[in-house]
Design a protein around this motif. Structure first.
Motif, short mmCIF file in Angstrom:
data_model
loop_
_atom_site.label_atom_id
_atom_site.label_comp_id
_atom_site.label_asym_id
_atom_site.label_seq_id
_atom_site.Cartn_x
_atom_site.Cartn_y
_atom_site.Cartn_z
N GLU A 215 0.84 -1.20 0.00
CA GLU A 215 0.00 0.00 0.00
C GLU A 215 0.88 1.25 0.00
OE1 GLU A 215 -2.26 -0.36 3.75
OE2 GLU A 215 -0.83 1.10 4.57
N PRO A 216 0.43 2.35 -0.54
CA PRO A 216 -0.89 2.57 -1.12
C PRO A 216 -1.07 2.03 -2.53
CG PRO A 216 0.40 4.57 -1.25
CD PRO A 216 1.22 3.59 -0.47
N TYR A 217 0.03 1.64 -3.20
CA TYR A 217 -0.09 1.09 -4.55
C TYR A 217 0.10 -0.42 -4.51
CZ TYR A 217 0.53 0.33 -9.54
OH TYR A 217 0.37 -0.12 -10.83
N PRO A 218 -0.79 -1.19 -5.13
CA PRO A 218 -0.68 -2.66 -5.11
C PRO A 218 0.27 -3.18 -6.20
CG PRO A 218 -2.71 -2.03 -6.24
CD PRO A 218 -2.05 -0.75 -5.79
N PHE A 219 1.55 -3.22 -5.90
CA PHE A 219 2.53 -3.68 -6.88
C PHE A 219 2.30 -5.15 -7.26
CE2 PHE A 219 4.79 -0.03 -5.07
CZ PHE A 219 5.29 0.56 -6.21
N LYS A 220 2.62 -5.47 -8.52
CA LYS A 220 2.43 -6.82 -9.03
C LYS A 220 3.77 -7.39 -9.52
CE LYS A 220 -2.33 -5.92 -10.54
NZ LYS A 220 -2.41 -4.56 -9.96
N ASP A 221 3.74 -8.66 -9.95
CA ASP A 221 4.97 -9.33 -10.38
C ASP A 221 5.65 -8.58 -11.53
OD1 ASP A 221 4.72 -11.31 -8.51
OD2 ASP A 221 3.73 -12.73 -9.85
N GLU A 222 4.83 -8.07 -12.47
CA GLU A 222 5.43 -7.37 -13.61
C GLU A 222 6.14 -6.09 -13.17
OE1 GLU A 222 0.84 -6.87 -14.17
OE2 GLU A 222 2.25 -8.40 -13.44
N ASP A 223 5.66 -5.47 -12.09
CA ASP A 223 6.33 -4.29 -11.55
C ASP A 223 7.69 -4.66 -10.97
OD1 ASP A 223 4.06 -2.62 -12.07
OD2 ASP A 223 3.10 -3.45 -10.28
N ALA A 224 7.72 -5.79 -10.29
CA ALA A 224 8.97 -6.27 -9.71
C ALA A 224 10.00 -6.54 -10.81
CB ALA A 224 8.73 -7.53 -8.88
N PHE A 225 9.53 -7.14 -11.89
CA PHE A 225 10.43 -7.43 -13.01
C PHE A 225 10.95 -6.15 -13.64
CE2 PHE A 225 11.04 -8.13 -17.61
CZ PHE A 225 12.06 -9.07 -17.56
N GLU A 226 10.03 -5.19 -13.86
CA GLU A 226 10.41 -3.93 -14.50
C GLU A 226 11.43 -3.17 -13.66
OE1 GLU A 226 8.40 0.31 -15.95
OE2 GLU A 226 7.31 -1.03 -14.59
N ILE A 227 11.17 -3.05 -12.36
CA ILE A 227 12.08 -2.29 -11.48
C ILE A 227 13.40 -3.04 -11.31
CG2 ILE A 227 12.40 -1.44 -9.12
CD1 ILE A 227 9.35 -0.92 -9.07
#
Length: 266
Positions: A215-227
Motif C-alpha cells: 500500500e498505497p499502490y498494489p505492486f504486481k509481479d510485472e512491476d517487480a520485473f520492471e524495477i
C-alpha cells in the motif's frame, strides 16, 4: 481542567475526558481500540480496516483526504484525532469548527511512544498506554539484539507507480528501514516521498534490496520485473505496507514481521 499539547504544538484544554472520538487515521484507530476505547469511537474513515468489525459498527465519515463534515458534525464528537501527514491542514481547520482536533506527527519510533503516552493522558487510560509502551519496548530491545550482526544493506522502498515514488528521509518508513539495518539509497533526495527514475537506480545508489509495498499502490509481479531490471541483481521483495507505515500498537506486530523478513533475505 486538563491542558495538553499535541505533536504539532497545539495546546488543548479539556474540562473533562473526551468521550466521543472521531479517528481520521487507520493506524490510530487501531491504537485507540487496543487502548480499550472501542465504545468511545463514533466515527472512522473507510480506510480504517482494523479491527475488522468496525466497518459495520462505526460511522464511516469519508477518507483521510476528504471527509464529510456534516456526518462528523451529526456525531457530536468531543475530539477528532488527525495526523499531520495523512490529513490536510484545510481539513483540520474545517474540523476545528466542530470540536478540538488533536494532530499527531509520527516520523520516528520515539514519536510513536509519545503518541501512545499522549493518548493515555488524553483519554484517561494511562495504565493501558503504559502496558503497550512496555510491550513494544521489550520487543524493540529484543529485535535490536537479533539484528545487531546483520550487515547494513542498501535498499529502496517503493510506494507508488506512474510516477515511481519512494520513501525518502524524515519518514516513519525510513526510520524503520534504519532500524532493520537498511540504508535508504533515496534518503538524500529532497522531499519525504520523492519521485524517482528507475532507470537511474544504479547511479543513485544501486540497492541490494528493493521493497515493493502493498500500500498505497498494489505492486504486481510485472512491476517487480520492471524495477529489478534497473538494479545490479537486487533482491526484489513484496512487503506488507502496514508493517512499515502503520504506527501505534501495530509496531509490536511489525517487529515480529521484520524478524521473518530477515529470515527471507538471509
Amino acid at each position: 481542567m486538563k491542558t495538553l499539547t499535541d505533536q504539532i504544538g497545539q495546546e488543548h484544554c479539556f474540562e473533562q475526558t473526551p468521550q466521543k472520538i472521531v479517528s481520521l487515521v487507520p493506524s490510530q484507530t487501531e491504537l485507540l481500540y487496543d487502548l480499550g476505547l472501542e465504545n468511545s469511537i463514533v466515527g472512522i474513515t473507510k480506510f480504517c480496516v482494523h479491527p475488522y468489525h468496525f466497518k459495520s459498527t462505526k460511522k464511516i465519515i469519508g477518507g483521510t483526504k476528504k471527509v464529510h463534515l456534516e456526518k462528523i458534525r451529526l456525531l457530536k464528537p468531543d475530539i477528532v484525532i488527525a495526523n499531520k501527514e495523512e490529513n490536510t491542514p484545510e481539513i483540520v481547520e474545517q474540523l476545528k469548527t466542530i470540536c478540538p482536533v488533536w494532530v499527531t506527527d509520527i516520523k520516528t519510533i520515539e514519536d510513536n511512544f509519545r503518541m501512545i503516552s499522549d493518548f493515555g493522558q488524553l483519554f484517561n487510560c494511562r495504565t493501558e498506554a503504559q502496558k503497550w509502551s512496555d510491550k513494544i519496548q521489550f520487543a524493540l530491545t529484543d529485535f535490536t539484539k537479533s539484528v545487531q550482526d546483520v550487515p547494513v544493506r542498501k535498499a529502496a522502498y517503493f510506494i507508488w507507480k506512474n510516477p515511481h515514488m519512494v520513501a525518502g528521509s524524515d519518514t516513519y518508513i525510513n526510520n524503520l528501514l534504519s532500524l532493520n539495518n537498511f540504508e535508504n539509497i533515496y534518503a538524500s533526495k529532497p522531499g519525504r516521498y520523492p519521485e524517482v527514475e528507475i532507470k537511474k537506480m544504479r547511479l543513485e545508489g544501486d540497492p541490494e534490496v528493493v521493497f515493493l509495498s502493498s500500500e498505497p499502490y498494489p505492486f504486481k509481479d510485472e512491476d517487480a520485473f520492471e524495477i529489478g531490471r534497473f538494479t545490479h541483481h537486487a533482491k526484489t521483495v513484496f512487503v506488507d505496507g502496514e508493517m512499515f507505515s502503520w504506527y501505534g500498537s501495530r509496531l509490536l506486530k511489525a517487529l515480529a514481521y521484520f524478524k521473518k523478513l530477515h529470515e527471507r533475505l538471509a
